[in-house]
Design a protein around this motif. Structure first.
Motif, PDB file in Angstrom:
ATOM      1  N   GLY A   1      -9.627   7.191  -0.976  1.00 40.09           N
ATOM      2  CA  GLY A   1     -10.854   7.960  -0.768  1.00 40.09           C
ATOM      3  C   GLY A   1     -11.073   8.391   0.668  1.00 40.09           C
ATOM      4  O   GLY A   1     -12.069   9.028   0.976  1.00 40.09           O
ATOM      5  N   ALA A   2     -10.152   8.032   1.564  1.00 40.33           N
ATOM      6  CA  ALA A   2     -10.391   8.275   2.995  1.00 40.33           C
ATOM      7  C   ALA A   2      -9.462   9.352   3.528  1.00 40.33           C
ATOM      8  O   ALA A   2      -8.243   9.245   3.420  1.00 40.33           O
ATOM      9  CB  ALA A   2     -10.175   6.981   3.779  1.00 40.33           C
TER      10      ALA A   2
ATOM     11  N   ASP B   1      -5.763  -7.662  -7.326  1.00 40.05           N
ATOM     12  CA  ASP B   1      -7.092  -7.035  -7.282  1.00 40.05           C
ATOM     13  C   ASP B   1      -7.481  -6.664  -5.855  1.00 40.05           C
ATOM     14  O   ASP B   1      -8.015  -5.584  -5.602  1.00 40.05           O
ATOM     15  CB  ASP B   1      -8.138  -7.964  -7.915  1.00 40.05           C
ATOM     16  N   GLY B   2      -7.195  -7.537  -4.892  1.00 36.74           N
ATOM     17  CA  GLY B   2      -7.529  -7.253  -3.487  1.00 36.74           C
ATOM     18  C   GLY B   2      -6.754  -6.045  -2.974  1.00 36.74           C
ATOM     19  O   GLY B   2      -7.307  -5.151  -2.324  1.00 36.74           O
ATOM     20  N   ILE B   3      -5.467  -6.004  -3.285  1.00 38.13           N
ATOM     21  CA  ILE B   3      -4.629  -4.894  -2.819  1.00 38.13           C
ATOM     22  C   ILE B   3      -5.069  -3.589  -3.488  1.00 38.13           C
ATOM     23  O   ILE B   3      -5.154  -2.542  -2.850  1.00 38.13           O
ATOM     24  CB  ILE B   3      -3.129  -5.198  -3.064  1.00 38.13           C
ATOM     25  N   ASP B   4      -5.415  -3.667  -4.781  1.00 38.50           N
ATOM     26  CA  ASP B   4      -5.883  -2.472  -5.479  1.00 38.50           C
ATOM     27  C   ASP B   4      -7.214  -1.981  -4.911  1.00 38.50           C
ATOM     28  O   ASP B   4      -7.438  -0.768  -4.798  1.00 38.50           O
ATOM     29  CB  ASP B   4      -6.004  -2.740  -6.988  1.00 38.50           C
TER      30      ASP B   4
ATOM     31  N   LEU C   1       0.843  -1.203   0.000  1.00 42.65           N
ATOM     32  CA  LEU C   1       0.000   0.000   0.000  1.00 42.65           C
ATOM     33  C   LEU C   1       0.874   1.248   0.000  1.00 42.65           C
ATOM     34  O   LEU C   1       0.593   2.219  -0.708  1.00 42.65           O
ATOM     35  CB  LEU C   1      -0.936  -0.003   1.216  1.00 42.65           C
ATOM     36  N   ASN C   2       1.951   1.212   0.771  1.00 42.25           N
ATOM     37  CA  ASN C   2       2.837   2.373   0.822  1.00 42.25           C
ATOM     38  C   ASN C   2       3.493   2.630  -0.539  1.00 42.25           C
ATOM     39  O   ASN C   2       3.600   3.763  -0.993  1.00 42.25           O
ATOM     40  CB  ASN C   2       3.900   2.182   1.910  1.00 42.25           C
TER      41      ASN C   2
ATOM     42  N   LEU D   1      -6.410  -0.152  -1.875  1.00 43.66           N
ATOM     43  CA  LEU D   1      -5.816   1.144  -2.208  1.00 43.66           C
ATOM     44  C   LEU D   1      -6.898   2.173  -2.548  1.00 43.66           C
ATOM     45  O   LEU D   1      -6.833   3.313  -2.095  1.00 43.66           O
ATOM     46  CB  LEU D   1      -4.848   1.002  -3.390  1.00 43.66           C
ATOM     47  N   ARG D   2      -7.901   1.762  -3.330  1.00 39.40           N
ATOM     48  CA  ARG D   2      -8.964   2.706  -3.695  1.00 39.40           C
ATOM     49  C   ARG D   2      -9.676   3.221  -2.449  1.00 39.40           C
ATOM     50  O   ARG D   2      -9.977   4.404  -2.331  1.00 39.40           O
ATOM     51  CB  ARG D   2      -9.955   2.045  -4.654  1.00 39.40           C
TER      52      ARG D   2
END
Ligand SMILES: Nc1nc2c(c(=O)[nH]1)N[C@H]1C(S)=C(S)[C@@H](COP(=O)(O)OP(=O)(O)OC[C@H]3O[C@@H](n4cnc5c(=O)[nH]c(N)nc54)[C@H](O)[C@@H]3O)O[C@H]1N2
Ligand SMILES: Nc1nc2c(c(=O)[nH]1)N[C@H]1C(S)=C(S)[C@@H](COP(=O)(O)OP(=O)(O)OC[C@H]3O[C@@H](n4cnc5c(=O)[nH]c(N)nc54)[C@H](O)[C@@H]3O)O[C@H]1N2
Ligand SMILES: [Mo]
Length: 780
Positions: free
Chosen positions: A369-370, A358-361, A301-302, A364-365
């Motif tokens: 958004g947060a 896909d799970g990591i992406d 994520l980083n 990330l989305r």
């Protein structure tokens, strides 16, 4: 009427296995709670006692350290809190007759469940050298015996003073004071087995080893990540807070190798709709991670956030991917961290996490958004070799977007024992800060030892090697809670004297040194009357809130002493007139202790007044309150550690040792794990169906779990029923403490030295069920 304890040990390896429930809590939980409590204390006492839990004029729930909040329900308890209370408020008693009827050797053959179910201990008991039975002993004689052994030591460092996390602040403060005046920093505690990795990582990076989140922050968060935690069982009141957070607009990502029912759907038993309706779905995104994959996940994520920062179009309208102003103003070490994150290898990340891109992406989305993000975690993150770098990676993740010292954001290590955080604040620590010792010295006029003491693992080694000879425990169940049961039990048996201040019988009372004492004490629920009148104690929850706790029940026996009284009398007997500490007056009036705490421990000024207010007060937390970071650099530290994850050889599994729904650590309330669909047995191992088939173990077959560790020693937990379960591939799960025998003493987390009890490499060997094997089932 309360029910009788079980006469014989139930078989524990033949449970019924069914599907887990679709939603947790709700009416079934209320019914289950009342039945369990009723068996221990009858109907009337159940109602009276449970209404007092966590009320502002009542006692602090001994269940967990989750905070209470300001708007309390008439029944501010949860199923497991109620079970913890029922265990303590039980009407069953363990009297001297019980000990006369049961030789210690026979008790050592009983399960922890059976021992705990016998009830409250009523009198001090003594096991003389060579004796077969415990016998009653007057309190003064008990203190003489301890003083005799302590005075016979060549050095104060040959004594070890353990603490479990239920001890109130007043007793904890005096206990560390006594140990230090006696001359040692050997103050291991259950934290060493628990959140030590969190403390180590947070102290280094943020300057404060505690969480930075308050209850209100959950309501203000946009995103809450719950990693390595099973709140449905272990912090049920957290589900209410998560439900509220969701109603206020937060989203939740759950990171866990197991799909835990509690994080799926919650039916709040405090509301009419929650009792009967379908419940609130909690998790928006479930990342089924491999055991030990969390550092890689947060690094991924980083890396993605840093990449997104180069492409401003990625978060239109949302906050920028990286908070550059915060990084510039408040942090240190960014460049080195960013270089490590940018070069993180995707193949390694996917291997370590077992997740797809896909799970990591998707995660990330949600992150992009947060604006405000909270990360909560517990034992799933702290009990691995690389736990400290894992938690530091979470700090990196939060720092990148300025999520420290902002409402609705921060680090939230969710503590276990109800006062484990307070005990540490009071100085229960084998590596005390010099400033704390200076304050003690100034206040009490003696020179505390400056060299570090033993933590839990080092205490076991010292007992094993004969360099520690007296073991004293303020609560807990050291023998069962510690790793490497075989090694730990042998170590304990080498001690000259083992002493346990306890409420209930447990295995540590029956695996003893040459001589042993059991000192029975008041529980949280019980009235504490001293010469100075009725006393209350104080505790600190997981979010740094300090408040009073007053027991109301008649004590389980007239012979019990409070933990504070035990420490005061022991200190007077051991230290004698050499001590200038007014132990006798402290015992009479706990306000005098709080007065001293207010002068020694930062954040406690005006303690008595502040804690007398309903609801208590919040301790200061510099990063949270003022974005001030009392670290070595004076800034919040980014860190760059090599990426690590457990390596598992072909044909082996990675075992995590965890809690069932019917236990409180080593206290076993019952043999069900309702939220995982398991009923009537604890000797089960949960394995992914594909892995189990590949290894040749159909559902319902039996296996010995055999540990594999570099020292080549055989560690075996015999006779587990194999349960096919949708855990992450390559991973297995079984209950603690039955599996502690498999956790090597030397397999610990770097820096924090916490046993790596969530990543044990095992193989399975076929075996028949207990009933068809030679000898009796191995139950303890
Ligand atoms: N009823 C009840 N309440 C309790 C306790 C109790 O025994 N009973 N114990 C108290 C204490 S002292 C503590 S410390 C807390 C413990 O609270 P928890 O930490 O919730 O307890 P565990 O059962 O050890 O659960 C660990 C969770 O982490 C997951 N996990 C394991 N390994 C990993 C991993 O590598 N990564 C991730 N992401 N997840 C992983 C497991 O699947 C499981 O869901 O609860 C406290 N409250
Ligand atoms: N394999 C493995 N091992 C683990 C863990 C794991 O996840 N896996 N978790 C670790 C964790 S997180 C923790 S915190 C430790 C827990 O380790 P401990 O805190 O040592 O163990 P508990 O089972 O909580 O202690 C229970 C005993 O405390 C006593 N007791 C209860 N209430 C009171 C009281 O008010 N006063 C006094 N004086 N005594 C009381 C009773 O006699 C009871 O039998 O275990 C650790 N061990
Ligand atoms: Mo814990």
């Amino acid at each position: 009427m309360a029910g009788k304890p079980p006469a014989s040990d139930p078989v524990q390896d033949a449970p019924e296995v069914g599907p887990p429930p679709r939603a947790v809590a709700g009416l079934p939980a209320v019914g289950h709670t009342l039945r369990m409590a009723g068996r221990q204390m009858g109907v009337r006492r159940t109602a009276l006692t449970l209404l007092r839990v966590n009320q502002k004029d009542g006692f602090d729930c001994p269940g967990c350290a989750w905070p209470e909040g300001d708007k309390r329900h008439a029944a501010e308890f949860c199923e497991n809190g109620a079970k913890a209370v029922a265990e303590e408020a039980t009407l069953r008693r363990v009297t001297p007759d019980f000990f006369a009827a049961h030789p210690v050797a026979a008790l050592a053959g009983r399960s922890g469940y059976w021992l705990g179910q016998q009830g409250r201990i009523t009198q001090p008991m003594y096991l003389p050298e060579g004796a077969t039975h415990y016998q009653p002993v007057p309190w003064e004689r008990a203190f003489d015996i301890i003083a005799g052994e302590l005075h016979a030591l060549d050095s104060p460092d040959e004594a070890v003073f353990y603490t479990s996390g239920r001890t109130g602040n007043e007793a904890a403060f005096l206990y560390q004071l006594f140990a230090r005046e006696f001359g040692t920093n050997n103050l291991p505690d259950c934290s060493n087995l628990c959140h030590e990795s969190s403390g180590s990582a947070l102290t280094e990076t943020l300057g404060v080893g505690k969480g930075s989140v308050l209850l209100d922050d959950l309501d203000r968060a946009d995103l809450i990540i719950v990693a390595g935690q099973n709140p449905g069982t272990n912090h049920p009141r957290m589900l209410t807070a998560l439900e509220r957070a969701k109603a206020a607009g937060a989203r939740i990502i759950t990171v866990n190798p197991l799909p835990e029912a509690g994080m799926e759907r919650f039916r709040n038993p405090q509301t009419a709709r929650g009792l009967t309706g379908r419940g609130t779905p909690l998790t928006d995104l479930f990342l089924q991670i491999r055991i030990g994959g969390d550092q890689a996940l947060f690094r991924a994520l980083n890396r993605l956030l840093l990449e997104a920062a180069g492409e401003p179009a990625t978060s239109p309208g949302g906050p920028p991917p990286v908070d550059e102003a915060f990084i510039r103003e408040h942090t240190h070490g960014f460049e080195e961290f960013a270089a490590a994150a940018r070069s993180a290898d995707w193949d390694e990340i996917l291997r370590a996490t077992g997740l797809g891109r896909d799970g990591i992406d998707a995660a990330l989305r949600m992150v992009l958004g947060a604006r405000s993000i909270i990360v909560c975690w517990a034992m799933g993150l702290t009990q691995h070799k690389h736990s400290v770098p894992t938690i530091r990676e979470i700090v990196n993740f939060l720092l990148l977007r300025g999520n420290i010292g902002r409402p609705g954001a921060g680090v939230c290590p969710v503590r276990g024992h109800s006062n484990v955080q307070g005990d540490r604040t009071m100085g229960i620590f084998e590596r005390p800060a010099p400033a704390f010792l200076d304050a003690l010295e100034k206040e009490f006029g003696f020179a505390p030892p400056r060299h570090h003491g033993y933590d839990v693992v080092r205490s076991i080694r010292a007992l094993r090697d004969g360099t520690a000879k007296v073991f004293f425990a303020m609560g807990g169940n050291f023998v069962s809670a510690s790793p490497d049961t075989g090694v730990t039990e042998a170590a304990m048996r080498r001690a000259r004297l083992t002493v346990h201040v306890s409420t209930k019988l447990n295995r540590s009372h029956v695996v003893t040194g040459a001589r042993a004492l059991i000192l029975p004490t008041l529980g949280r629920t019980e009235r504490d009357i001293q010469a100075g009148g009725e006393q209350f104690v104080t505790v600190e929850d997981s979010m740094g809130m300090v408040h009073a706790s007053r027991g109301r029940l008649e004590p389980a026996s007239p012979h019990l002493l409070s933990e504070t009284a035990i420490v005061c009398r022991l200190a007077r007997r051991v230290l004698g007139t050499a001590s200038r500490v007014p132990w006798e007056r402290f015992e009479q009036d706990y306000r005098l202790i709080r007065d001293r705490i207010s002068r020694v421990v930062p954040g406690f000024d005006d303690f008595e007044a502040k804690v007398s207010r309903p609801g208590g007060f919040t301790l200061p937390h510099a990063p949270r309150d003022a974005r001030r970071f009392p670290t070595a650099t004076g800034k919040a530290n980014f860190t760059a550690a090599p990426l690590a994850h457990p390596r598992v050889p072909e044909g082996r599994l990675l075992l995590q040792t965890l809690r069932s729904h019917d236990q409180y650590n080593t206290t076993i309330y019952g043999l069900d794990d309702r939220y995982r669909g398991i009923k009537g047995g604890r000797r089960v191992v949960l394995i992914h169906p594909e892995d189990a088939r590949a290894l040749g173990f159909p559902d319902g077959s039996y296996a010995d779990l055999v540990g594999e560790w570099t020292d080549g020693a055989e560690r075996r937990a015999p006779g587990f029923r194999v349960v096919h379960y949708p855990t992450a591939r390559g991973c297995a799960a079984a209950y603690y403490p039955e599996t502690n025998v498999l956790v090597p003493l030397d397999a610990t987390a770097d820096t924090s030295n916490t046993p790596a009890s969530k990543s044990v490499v095992i193989r399975l060997e076929p075996t028949p069920p207990a009933g068809e094997r030679d000898g009796s089932p191995a139950t303890p």
